[in-house]
Design an enzyme around this catalytic site. Structure first.
Site, PDB file in Angstrom:
ATOM      1  N   ARG A   1      25.571  89.306 -58.581  1.00 47.88           N
ATOM      2  CA  ARG A   1      24.964  89.738 -59.621  1.00 47.88           C
ATOM      3  C   ARG A   1      23.642  89.296 -59.395  1.00 47.88           C
ATOM      4  O   ARG A   1      22.363  89.985 -59.725  1.00 47.88           O
ATOM      5  CB  ARG A   1      25.332  88.699 -60.823  1.00 47.88           C
ATOM      6  CG  ARG A   1      26.690  89.192 -61.182  1.00 47.88           C
ATOM      7  CD  ARG A   1      27.429  88.334 -62.009  1.00 47.88           C
ATOM      8  NE  ARG A   1      26.922  88.216 -63.394  1.00 47.88           N
ATOM      9  CZ  ARG A   1      27.017  86.943 -64.107  1.00 47.88           C
ATOM     10  NH1 ARG A   1      27.824  86.028 -63.732  1.00 47.88           N
ATOM     11  NH2 ARG A   1      26.470  86.577 -65.364  1.00 47.88           N
TER      12      ARG A   1
ATOM     13  N   ARG B   1      29.439  77.122 -66.819  1.00 47.96           N
ATOM     14  CA  ARG B   1      29.267  77.787 -67.757  1.00 47.96           C
ATOM     15  C   ARG B   1      30.713  77.977 -68.300  1.00 47.96           C
ATOM     16  O   ARG B   1      31.753  78.369 -67.835  1.00 47.96           O
ATOM     17  CB  ARG B   1      28.649  79.196 -67.917  1.00 47.96           C
ATOM     18  CG  ARG B   1      28.913  80.082 -69.299  1.00 47.96           C
ATOM     19  CD  ARG B   1      27.852  80.957 -69.335  1.00 47.96           C
ATOM     20  NE  ARG B   1      27.932  81.829 -68.516  1.00 47.96           N
ATOM     21  CZ  ARG B   1      27.100  83.015 -68.503  1.00 47.96           C
ATOM     22  NH1 ARG B   1      25.862  83.126 -69.459  1.00 47.96           N
ATOM     23  NH2 ARG B   1      27.194  83.945 -67.598  1.00 47.96           N
TER      24      ARG B   1
ATOM     25  N   ARG C   1      18.419  96.304 -68.189  1.00 47.98           N
ATOM     26  CA  ARG C   1      18.799  95.575 -66.807  1.00 47.98           C
ATOM     27  C   ARG C   1      18.554  96.440 -65.745  1.00 47.98           C
ATOM     28  O   ARG C   1      18.804  96.157 -64.442  1.00 47.98           O
ATOM     29  CB  ARG C   1      20.227  95.489 -66.631  1.00 47.98           C
ATOM     30  CG  ARG C   1      20.708  94.014 -66.934  1.00 47.98           C
ATOM     31  CD  ARG C   1      22.566  94.206 -66.928  1.00 47.98           C
ATOM     32  NE  ARG C   1      22.713  93.007 -66.584  1.00 47.98           N
ATOM     33  CZ  ARG C   1      23.319  91.998 -67.509  1.00 47.98           C
ATOM     34  NH1 ARG C   1      23.207  92.444 -68.597  1.00 47.98           N
ATOM     35  NH2 ARG C   1      24.044  90.982 -67.046  1.00 47.98           N
TER      36      ARG C   1
ATOM     37  N   ARG D   1      34.250  82.823 -67.075  1.00 45.76           N
ATOM     38  CA  ARG D   1      34.242  84.183 -66.766  1.00 45.76           C
ATOM     39  C   ARG D   1      34.437  84.395 -65.276  1.00 45.76           C
ATOM     40  O   ARG D   1      33.888  83.874 -64.422  1.00 45.76           O
ATOM     41  CB  ARG D   1      32.919  84.795 -67.199  1.00 45.76           C
ATOM     42  CG  ARG D   1      32.737  84.819 -68.865  1.00 45.76           C
ATOM     43  CD  ARG D   1      31.204  85.178 -69.132  1.00 45.76           C
ATOM     44  NE  ARG D   1      30.733  86.124 -68.304  1.00 45.76           N
ATOM     45  CZ  ARG D   1      29.365  86.250 -68.629  1.00 45.76           C
ATOM     46  NH1 ARG D   1      28.712  86.022 -69.719  1.00 45.76           N
ATOM     47  NH2 ARG D   1      28.639  87.157 -67.677  1.00 45.76           N
TER      48      ARG D   1
ATOM     49  N   LYS E   1      19.310  82.800 -71.409  1.00 37.42           N
ATOM     50  CA  LYS E   1      18.717  83.610 -72.386  1.00 37.42           C
ATOM     51  C   LYS E   1      20.023  83.870 -73.596  1.00 37.42           C
ATOM     52  O   LYS E   1      19.409  83.982 -74.473  1.00 37.42           O
ATOM     53  CB  LYS E   1      18.122  84.915 -71.799  1.00 37.42           C
ATOM     54  CG  LYS E   1      19.211  85.571 -71.094  1.00 37.42           C
ATOM     55  CD  LYS E   1      18.544  86.979 -70.619  1.00 37.42           C
ATOM     56  CE  LYS E   1      19.568  87.796 -69.905  1.00 37.42           C
ATOM     57  NZ  LYS E   1      20.517  87.126 -68.990  1.00 37.42           N
TER      58      LYS E   1
HETATM   59  P1  AMP Z   1      26.484  89.327 -69.277  1.00 34.02           P
HETATM   60  O1  AMP Z   1      27.139  88.890 -70.219  1.00 34.02           O
HETATM   61  O2  AMP Z   1      25.094  89.745 -69.534  1.00 34.02           O
HETATM   62  O3  AMP Z   1      26.258  88.527 -67.902  1.00 34.02           O
HETATM   63  O4  AMP Z   1      27.150  90.709 -68.464  1.00 34.02           O
HETATM   64  C1  AMP Z   1      28.184  90.609 -67.964  1.00 34.02           C
HETATM   65  C2  AMP Z   1      28.729  91.992 -67.224  1.00 34.02           C
HETATM   66  O5  AMP Z   1      28.814  92.998 -68.147  1.00 34.02           O
HETATM   67  C3  AMP Z   1      27.580  92.321 -66.110  1.00 34.02           C
HETATM   68  O6  AMP Z   1      27.782  91.756 -64.917  1.00 34.02           O
HETATM   69  C4  AMP Z   1      27.931  94.044 -66.201  1.00 34.02           C
HETATM   70  O7  AMP Z   1      29.036  94.213 -65.416  1.00 34.02           O
HETATM   71  C5  AMP Z   1      28.201  94.028 -67.592  1.00 34.02           C
HETATM   72  N1  AMP Z   1      26.838  94.495 -68.503  1.00 34.02           N
HETATM   73  C6  AMP Z   1      26.148  93.603 -69.441  1.00 34.02           C
HETATM   74  N2  AMP Z   1      25.316  94.302 -69.730  1.00 34.02           N
HETATM   75  C7  AMP Z   1      25.212  95.532 -69.115  1.00 34.02           C
HETATM   76  C8  AMP Z   1      24.142  96.323 -69.101  1.00 34.02           C
HETATM   77  N3  AMP Z   1      22.854  96.315 -69.751  1.00 34.02           N
HETATM   78  N4  AMP Z   1      24.312  97.313 -68.130  1.00 34.02           N
HETATM   79  C9  AMP Z   1      25.382  97.402 -67.294  1.00 34.02           C
HETATM   80  N5  AMP Z   1      26.117  96.509 -67.168  1.00 34.02           N
HETATM   81  C10 AMP Z   1      26.080  95.560 -68.003  1.00 34.02           C
END
Ligand code: AMP
Length: 218
Positions: free
Chosen positions: A171, A127, A88, A160, A13
């Site tokens: 996750r 990634r 989320r 990451r 996404k």
């Molecule tokens: P992402 O880049 O979207 O995969 O996010 C990486 C990490 O950021 C997640 O595993 C969470 O720890 C934190 N994170 C990102 N978006 C959120 C959100 N909407 N609520 C809480 N934690 C978030």
């Protein structure tokens, strides 16, 4: 148009949001990026956020909500945006309703992207992300021109912490428990469209273009 892109980690996404946003002049607003920027800033809040993110669990809604509201008020988001990675959880879906009401905006379309867990796992573990501009690559699916370097700014690419195997499993579990109910929430509001993402990126993007065009017509 104000859009939300939903889907399990690794479904692509972020890539769809980046490309669709660039082609249509609307910003991709990824809460993960907002949080990573805060972590990089070295602030007290940033240090806490960094530790939470590295372990793969969710950052508290209040923290993410504040960063998001500030971002939604920036000039480039006034003609539309793509929310990527928020909401989320049901708590965040309600927080988003509150934020949008407060700033007199509303969501017009929610797209849920899906793919098999095997595909997702391979996309996540391969990634790589640019340390400067956050552009996303994949070791085999979207390789950079020069290995390990960003095509745009030449900065180093990194993996990451939360794309390592143990964090990915955690996750996925959090997604099933907390994020999946959000899909039903938007389906009930008649805002949801589903797109199969176990296909080439450009094929998925054609579908995105079509569903957005359909919505604009209405
Ligand atoms: P992402 O880049 O979207 O995969 O996010 C990486 C990490 O950021 C997640 O595993 C969470 O720890 C934190 N994170 C990102 N978006 C959120 C959100 N909407 N609520 C809480 N934690 C978030």
């Amino acid at each position: 148009m104000n859009l939300i892109f939903l889907g399990k980690q690794g479904v692509g996404k972020g890539t769809y949001a980046q490309r669709f946003g660039e082609r249509n002049g609307i910003p991709q607003i990824a809460t993960g990026d907002l949080l990573r920027e805060e972590a990089k800033s070295g602030s007290e809040l940033g240090k806490k956020v960094q530790a939470i993110m590295a372990s793969g669990v969710l950052v508290p809604t209040e923290t993410v909500g504040k960063l998001l509201e500030k971002r939604l008020l920036e000039a480039d988001a006034q003609n539309g945006f793509i929310l990527d990675g928020f909401p989320r959880s049901m708590e965040q879906a309600q927080e988003l309703d509150r934020i949008l009401k407060h700033i007199h905006k509303q969501v017009e379309l929610v797209i849920n992207f899906s793919a098999s867990d095997a595909t997702l796992f391979s996309r996540l573990s391969g990634r790589r992300t640019c340390s400067k501009c956050s552009k996303i690559y994949h070791l085999t699916n979207i390789p950079p021109k020069v290995p390990g370097k960003c095509d745009i700014d030449g900065a180093d690419l990194y993996q990451r912490e939360d794309d390592k195997e143990e964090a990915i499993q955690k996750r996925f579990a959090i997604y099933d428990e907390q994020t999946r109910p959000v899909i039903a929430f938007y389906r009930e509001k008649n805002l949801l469209v589903e797109i199969d993402s176990d296909r080439e990126i450009e094929a998925v993007l054609l579908d995105v273009k079509a569903v957005v065009a359909e919505k604009v017509k209405k």
